[in-house]
Design a protein around this motif. Structure first.
Motif, PDB file in Angstrom:
ATOM      1  N   UNK A   9      20.344  50.691  46.494  1.00 45.85           N
ATOM      2  CA  UNK A   9      20.524  50.495  47.930  1.00 45.85           C
ATOM      3  C   UNK A   9      20.365  51.828  48.637  1.00 45.85           C
ATOM      4  N   UNK A  10      19.618  51.825  49.746  1.00 49.13           N
ATOM      5  CA  UNK A  10      19.354  53.076  50.465  1.00 49.13           C
ATOM      6  C   UNK A  10      19.174  52.790  51.942  1.00 49.13           C
ATOM      7  N   UNK A  11      19.318  53.828  52.756  1.00 48.62           N
ATOM      8  CA  UNK A  11      19.138  53.722  54.194  1.00 48.62           C
ATOM      9  C   UNK A  11      18.071  54.713  54.656  1.00 48.62           C
ATOM     10  N   UNK A  12      17.477  54.439  55.822  1.00 47.17           N
ATOM     11  CA  UNK A  12      16.489  55.332  56.429  1.00 47.17           C
ATOM     12  C   UNK A  12      17.158  56.010  57.632  1.00 47.17           C
ATOM     13  N   UNK A  13      17.929  57.046  57.383  1.00 45.38           N
ATOM     14  CA  UNK A  13      18.736  57.667  58.420  1.00 45.38           C
ATOM     15  C   UNK A  13      17.982  58.699  59.246  1.00 45.38           C
ATOM     16  N   UNK A  14      16.849  59.173  58.737  1.00 46.81           N
ATOM     17  CA  UNK A  14      16.079  60.189  59.453  1.00 46.81           C
ATOM     18  C   UNK A  14      14.808  59.637  60.089  1.00 46.81           C
ATOM     19  N   UNK A  15      14.703  58.327  60.181  1.00 46.82           N
ATOM     20  CA  UNK A  15      13.579  57.729  60.875  1.00 46.82           C
ATOM     21  C   UNK A  15      12.274  57.815  60.098  1.00 46.82           C
ATOM     22  N   UNK A  16      11.172  57.687  60.819  1.00 53.56           N
ATOM     23  CA  UNK A  16       9.835  57.722  60.228  1.00 53.56           C
ATOM     24  C   UNK A  16       8.975  58.681  61.052  1.00 53.56           C
ATOM     25  N   UNK A  17       7.871  59.099  60.459  1.00 57.70           N
ATOM     26  CA  UNK A  17       6.997  60.038  61.165  1.00 57.70           C
ATOM     27  C   UNK A  17       5.599  59.939  60.588  1.00 57.70           C
ATOM     28  N   UNK A  18       4.630  60.411  61.375  1.00 60.66           N
ATOM     29  CA  UNK A  18       3.258  60.508  60.889  1.00 60.66           C
ATOM     30  C   UNK A  18       2.673  61.829  61.356  1.00 60.66           C
ATOM     31  N   UNK A  20      -1.001  61.072  57.404  1.00 59.38           N
ATOM     32  CA  UNK A  20       0.187  61.239  56.570  1.00 59.38           C
ATOM     33  C   UNK A  20       1.334  60.423  57.171  1.00 59.38           C
ATOM     34  N   UNK A  21       1.999  59.634  56.338  1.00 56.52           N
ATOM     35  CA  UNK A  21       3.187  58.883  56.728  1.00 56.52           C
ATOM     36  C   UNK A  21       4.397  59.482  56.027  1.00 56.52           C
ATOM     37  N   UNK A  22       5.514  59.527  56.725  1.00 56.95           N
ATOM     38  CA  UNK A  22       6.705  60.212  56.187  1.00 56.95           C
ATOM     39  C   UNK A  22       7.962  59.406  56.476  1.00 56.95           C
ATOM     40  N   UNK A  23       8.899  59.464  55.526  1.00 57.14           N
ATOM     41  CA  UNK A  23      10.265  59.025  55.768  1.00 57.14           C
ATOM     42  C   UNK A  23      11.162  59.684  54.739  1.00 57.14           C
ATOM     43  N   UNK A  24      12.444  59.413  54.857  1.00 53.75           N
ATOM     44  CA  UNK A  24      13.407  59.862  53.858  1.00 53.75           C
ATOM     45  C   UNK A  24      14.437  58.764  53.670  1.00 53.75           C
ATOM     46  N   UNK A  25      14.827  58.566  52.430  1.00 55.42           N
ATOM     47  CA  UNK A  25      15.852  57.571  52.126  1.00 55.42           C
ATOM     48  C   UNK A  25      17.145  58.281  51.738  1.00 55.42           C
ATOM     49  N   UNK A  26      18.254  57.645  52.069  1.00 53.45           N
ATOM     50  CA  UNK A  26      19.569  58.128  51.658  1.00 53.45           C
ATOM     51  C   UNK A  26      20.178  57.063  50.750  1.00 53.45           C
ATOM     52  N   UNK A  53      -2.352  52.298  64.632  1.00 53.04           N
ATOM     53  CA  UNK A  53      -1.798  51.553  63.503  1.00 53.04           C
ATOM     54  C   UNK A  53      -0.283  51.538  63.591  1.00 53.04           C
ATOM     55  N   UNK A  54       0.317  50.560  62.930  1.00 52.66           N
ATOM     56  CA  UNK A  54       1.758  50.450  62.796  1.00 52.66           C
ATOM     57  C   UNK A  54       2.116  50.600  61.324  1.00 52.66           C
ATOM     58  N   UNK A  55       3.260  51.205  61.051  1.00 52.23           N
ATOM     59  CA  UNK A  55       3.644  51.399  59.649  1.00 52.23           C
ATOM     60  C   UNK A  55       5.155  51.266  59.509  1.00 52.23           C
ATOM     61  N   UNK A  56       5.575  50.955  58.290  1.00 50.74           N
ATOM     62  CA  UNK A  56       7.002  50.865  57.993  1.00 50.74           C
ATOM     63  C   UNK A  56       7.211  51.073  56.501  1.00 50.74           C
ATOM     64  N   UNK A  57       8.472  51.322  56.143  1.00 48.76           N
ATOM     65  CA  UNK A  57       8.843  51.540  54.744  1.00 48.76           C
ATOM     66  C   UNK A  57       9.929  50.547  54.355  1.00 48.76           C
ATOM     67  N   UNK A  58      10.032  50.289  53.050  1.00 52.70           N
ATOM     68  CA  UNK A  58      11.073  49.412  52.528  1.00 52.70           C
ATOM     69  C   UNK A  58      11.679  50.035  51.274  1.00 52.70           C
ATOM     70  N   UNK A  59      12.988  49.912  51.158  1.00 58.38           N
ATOM     71  CA  UNK A  59      13.702  50.307  49.946  1.00 58.38           C
ATOM     72  C   UNK A  59      14.669  49.181  49.616  1.00 58.38           C
ATOM     73  N   UNK A  60      14.336  48.403  48.586  1.00 58.92           N
ATOM     74  CA  UNK A  60      15.131  47.222  48.299  1.00 58.92           C
ATOM     75  C   UNK A  60      15.056  46.254  49.465  1.00 58.92           C
ATOM     76  N   UNK A  61      16.214  45.873  49.995  1.00 56.85           N
ATOM     77  CA  UNK A  61      16.252  44.946  51.128  1.00 56.85           C
ATOM     78  C   UNK A  61      16.264  45.662  52.479  1.00 56.85           C
ATOM     79  N   UNK A  62      16.246  46.979  52.455  1.00 51.93           N
ATOM     80  CA  UNK A  62      16.339  47.746  53.696  1.00 51.93           C
ATOM     81  C   UNK A  62      14.944  48.080  54.213  1.00 51.93           C
ATOM     82  N   UNK A  63      14.723  47.826  55.497  1.00 54.03           N
ATOM     83  CA  UNK A  63      13.432  48.092  56.123  1.00 54.03           C
ATOM     84  C   UNK A  63      13.623  49.175  57.188  1.00 54.03           C
ATOM     85  N   UNK A  64      12.729  50.130  57.207  1.00 58.73           N
ATOM     86  CA  UNK A  64      12.806  51.193  58.204  1.00 58.73           C
ATOM     87  C   UNK A  64      12.409  50.671  59.583  1.00 58.73           C
ATOM     88  N   UNK A  65      12.592  51.505  60.593  1.00 58.91           N
ATOM     89  CA  UNK A  65      12.021  51.183  61.892  1.00 58.91           C
ATOM     90  C   UNK A  65      10.498  51.220  61.787  1.00 58.91           C
TER      91      UNK A  65
END
Length: 586
Positions: free
Chosen positions: A39-48, A57-63, A114-126
């Protein structure tokens, strides 16, 4: 007590490929959404960032909830509901890369949103938005240029204001994305009341220190909003490492603070982990000079004037006689124009010359950190023996004295009375200071590295390029014409103010009432300078067409309250037309 790693340990970490980018290769099967995923969260958002015509380049960070590997999947689509997927994939991130995720999404089409997003388990980023570079014939390009964001100095209202702009092609960030100082130091007067004390509490030295500070900055909602809306093109300046960095040291890297090279390498690794920037090669955290081509309209060449090859800055104290206070201008001139003195380094300089030789776009833009324009001020001011208002006042009295001595018939009775009341202030010492030559006020800028500036200007001139230089670093806004050693205007420079770091008003103690006259005095004293704003926080909106480049300085009225307004009264606009490198106020 400060903690330091040795060189062997650091090289061992680097060998693991920390900060590497995963390359996408098109649509794959379903991403990881297993029930047993961490289980993880996307607390620092997303970036390109670092957009190309066919990739970004697409970027995120998981906690994660526990210290373990985390599988993160990503999706890129042409619609915000992700019904039209273009590419997707997954990767595993770990503590070794501070749980950051960087994907080079390739196989895209030029000039598309374009639109982009990330997923970690059941958690979806913005959901983030990005766009690729255009190709072919391009009618217009719009860039937001910014630099110098100091977290404890105030809220990032400038990022918030830029996020309200709906037609940006990219954000160009020219460095000082963060600051390395300890809690309570530079620009921290309001940090406690604003709830913006820095983490960690101490000065940044280790990789974990820089990572923690990036994590705090990227928790800011306004910065997250802007990153999620538009791709960033970035370079670092000094504070991503330490104040006034040069290749082998920094102004505030002191004895007892460990190996500077280790500190620098830790800082640059964290930068590549936390910014959406494409490395030249895996594990290469030092070379960031690169070009971006917006069709036939704009070629943007991003330079490193700070970390890679810069020689140590000259200091005026080296040229002032301790006994007499006399300034040795001859020795200074010899040193500052030394052909061996470098800011870019030979490899980067040759790369820039070759790139300019091959570039064919209407506008050639150099994105870099420090002012390139000649900012020559009277030596009495540059060496801090007189303030700007003091010099202006005494110079005015001296001018009246000269007119009186020449029996100028236009002298008024009021002017003669003023001269009589103040002539005693023109002592021999004052007259000697007033007659000193104009010299650079900032030796940390291109003025301290004159030879390479001449090489670049000569290259652009020989190729008949429309040269535009953009700069940050000073926390103030400037517009200047770029003149070569022969006095020919070769290009123009537009410099952005800061996101939150204080400007000259902070150092000079200027009141709001004193600001306009001081700004006007500086413009009058510096031959190539056409505009200066010494007070306001903001960014530069740069708009290109085939005929002209327009700069619009956008300011906020406060950074000490999240409720802010655009400061229209202090805004300014200037243009330059193709083939005529002159700064003209709008």
């Amino acid at each position: 007590m400060k903690r330091f790693v040795n060189r062997r340990d650091f090289l061992a970490m680097s060998a693991k490929g920390v900060g590497a980018v995963v390359v996408s290769y098109g649509l794959m099967g379903c991403g990881s959404d297993d029930d047993d995923s961490v289980s993880a969260q996307f607390l620092q958002g997303v970036a390109s960032g670092d957009p190309a015509t066919d990739a970004v380049i697409l970027w995120t960070r998981v906690t994660p909830d526990v210290d373990a590997e985390v599988t993160v999947s990503w999706e890129v689509a042409t619609d915000s509901k992700f019904t039209q997927l273009v590419t997707n994939g997954q990767m595993t991130t770990t503590k070794d890369r501070d749980y950051t995720v960087k994907v080079d999404a390739v196989g895209l089409e030029a000039g598309q949103q374009y639109f982009y997003r990330f997923k970690a388990g059941d958690t979806v980023s913005e959901i983030g938005q990005t766009r690729t570079l255009p190709e072919g014939s391009v009618a217009s390009v719009k860039l937001a240029v910014m630099s110098c964001a100091n977290f404890p100095a105030g809220y990032f209202n400038v990022y918030e204001m830029a996020a309200q702009q709906d037609d940006l092609d990219a954000v160009v960030h020219l460095g000082d994305y963060l600051y390395e100082y300890a809690r309570g130091e530079y620009a921290s007067e309001h940090a406690v009341e604003l709830g913006r004390e820095v983490l960690p509490a101490g000065e940044l030295f280790l990789l974990e220190d820089y990572r923690t500070r990036y994590s705090q900055y990227r928790s800011d909602a306004s910065l997250q909003k802007l990153h999620a809306k538009v791709p960033f093109i970035t370079v670092w300046d000094d504070h991503e490492v330490a104040n006034d960095t040069w290749k082998d040291g920094a102004e505030n890297h002191n004895d007892g603070e460990g190996d500077f090279d280790l500190r620098k390498q830790a800082a640059l690794q964290a930068y590549f982990e936390w910014l959406p920037i494409r490395p030249w090669s895996e594990g290469n955290h030092e070379e960031i000079y690169r070009s971006f081509n917006f069709g036939n309209l704009v070629d943007l060449h991003m330079l490193d004037t700070r970390v890679l090859a810069r020689d140590k800055q000259l200091e005026y104290s080296q040229y002032i006689d301790a006994t007499t206070g006399a300034f040795n201008s001859a020795t200074f001139l010899t040193d500052v124009t030394d052909t061996n003195r470098t800011l870019l380094g030979q490899t980067q300089l040759l790369w820039l010359q070759q790139t300019l030789l091959q570039s064919t776009a209407k506008w050639q833009v150099l994105g870099q950190q420090v002012l390139m324009a000649k900012m020559l001020m009277p030596a009495a001011i540059a060496t801090q023996q007189m303030s700007i208002p003091q010099f202006a006042e005494l110079a005015g009295i001296a001018q009246l004295a000269g007119r009186a001595q020449a029996s100028d018939p236009t002298l008024t009775a009021e002017e003669l009375a003023y001269l009589q009341a103040n002539q005693a202030r023109l002592t021999p010492e004052v007259m000697a200071l007033l007659q000193l030559p104009a010299i650079p006020y900032n030796l940390d800028a291109w003025d301290g590295y004159a030879y390479e500036r001449e090489v670049i200007l000569a290259t652009a001139k020989s190729l008949n390029h429309n040269l535009v230089v953009i700069a940050g670093d000073t926390h103030n806004a400037w517009a200047s014409e770029l003149t070569d050693s022969g006095g020919d205007v070769v290009g123009i420079e537009f410099a952005t103010s800061s996101v939150s770091s204080p400007g000259l008003e902070y150092y000079l103690g200027l009141s709001d009432a004193e600001m306009p006259s001081t700004e006007a005095a500086i413009v009058s004293l510096i031959a190539d300078l056409k505009y200066a704003n010494l007070k306001d926080r903001g960014y530069l909106l740069l708009s290109f067409t085939q005929d002209e480049v327009r700069s619009d300085w956008q300011y906020v009225d406060t950074i000490l309250d999240k409720t802010f307004a655009r400061l229209e009264a202090r805004g300014f606009s200037a243009t330059s037309t193709a083939g005529n490198p002159k700064v003209t106020a709008v």
